[in-house]
Design a protein around this motif. Sequence first.
Motif, mmCIF file in Angstrom:
data_model
loop_
_atom_site.group_PDB
_atom_site.id
_atom_site.type_symbol
_atom_site.label_atom_id
_atom_site.label_comp_id
_atom_site.label_asym_id
_atom_site.label_seq_id
_atom_site.Cartn_x
_atom_site.Cartn_y
_atom_site.Cartn_z
ATOM 1 N N ASP A 36 -31.123 -59.790 17.496
ATOM 2 C CA ASP A 36 -31.017 -58.436 17.529
ATOM 3 C C ASP A 36 -32.003 -58.065 18.358
ATOM 4 O O ASP A 36 -33.272 -58.380 18.430
ATOM 5 C CB ASP A 36 -31.204 -58.024 15.952
ATOM 6 C CG ASP A 36 -30.986 -56.602 15.728
ATOM 7 O OD1 ASP A 36 -30.248 -55.984 16.503
ATOM 8 O OD2 ASP A 36 -31.048 -56.129 14.763
ATOM 9 N N MET A 38 -34.615 -55.387 18.843
ATOM 10 C CA MET A 38 -35.819 -54.580 18.167
ATOM 11 C C MET A 38 -36.731 -53.747 19.081
ATOM 12 O O MET A 38 -36.888 -53.936 20.129
ATOM 13 C CB MET A 38 -36.849 -55.385 17.413
ATOM 14 C CG MET A 38 -36.058 -56.689 16.719
ATOM 15 S SD MET A 38 -35.044 -56.068 15.300
ATOM 16 C CE MET A 38 -36.282 -55.540 14.063
ATOM 17 N N HIS A 134 -37.921 -52.220 14.583
ATOM 18 C CA HIS A 134 -36.784 -51.698 13.931
ATOM 19 C C HIS A 134 -35.581 -52.291 14.876
ATOM 20 O O HIS A 134 -35.697 -52.104 16.024
ATOM 21 C CB HIS A 134 -36.830 -50.104 13.883
ATOM 22 C CG HIS A 134 -37.719 -49.388 12.857
ATOM 23 N ND1 HIS A 134 -37.320 -49.039 11.570
ATOM 24 C CD2 HIS A 134 -39.093 -49.393 12.906
ATOM 25 C CE1 HIS A 134 -38.300 -48.566 11.091
ATOM 26 N NE2 HIS A 134 -39.490 -48.767 11.970
ATOM 27 N N SER A 135 -34.284 -52.440 14.038
ATOM 28 C CA SER A 135 -33.209 -52.553 14.741
ATOM 29 C C SER A 135 -32.796 -51.460 15.679
ATOM 30 O O SER A 135 -32.550 -50.278 15.114
ATOM 31 C CB SER A 135 -32.180 -53.240 13.869
ATOM 32 O OG SER A 135 -30.896 -53.333 14.651
ATOM 33 N N ARG A 137 -30.095 -50.978 17.413
ATOM 34 C CA ARG A 137 -28.646 -50.644 17.123
ATOM 35 C C ARG A 137 -28.555 -50.196 15.814
ATOM 36 O O ARG A 137 -27.349 -49.329 15.607
ATOM 37 C CB ARG A 137 -27.711 -51.996 17.307
ATOM 38 C CG ARG A 137 -27.783 -52.681 18.493
ATOM 39 C CD ARG A 137 -27.123 -52.015 19.606
ATOM 40 N NE ARG A 137 -26.925 -52.719 20.872
ATOM 41 C CZ ARG A 137 -27.139 -52.233 21.827
ATOM 42 N NH1 ARG A 137 -26.890 -50.606 22.203
ATOM 43 N NH2 ARG A 137 -27.119 -52.736 23.178
#
Length: 178
Positions: A36, A38, A134-135, A137
């Motif tokens: 992911d 970040m 934080h992600s 997306r």
Amino acid sequence: QDWAKMETKQKESQWKQKHVKVGVGTIVFRRGQNNDLMVLLGRRKGSHGEGKYALPGGHLELGESISTCAVRELEEETGLKTAPENWTFAFVSNDVMPKDRKHYITIFLQWFDDQGNQEVKNMEPHKCEKWEWHSFRGLRNSLKPEQLFEPMRNLIHKSKYDPLASSEETQQALAYLG
């Protein structure tokens, strides 16, 4: 009020500044779990935008290149170190903040921290509550526009910014801007 239609003298008397200022926002990415993407965010304190999520960044100083400003601001705020040549152009935002009586043009640069081996530190606890990953997306869904500092709100909710889209034009823009 419609700030665009106000007379110049009226604007100057109501604003804290006489001219538009230039800010530089640093978008720092690392890969998280499941690959992911970040992004590093902090909550502002002690200044305009207090309590809102923002990227590391600050004012462009006289005679300073944009990428050198990104390097300086990132290290001053988070302790992370990188070189000017590691930054790529991401986005420009026109940030009119009538409530705070401020107006900025914010130039966002991005850096993919592929190594991810430096520890993020809160170097200015009087200006930031803490830094968190934080992600990227998920930002549009996890943080409401009113939770974001104006430049970040414009980047996340008012643009089509895609950190993985790189083009020759964006790199030419960064080369031109310094």
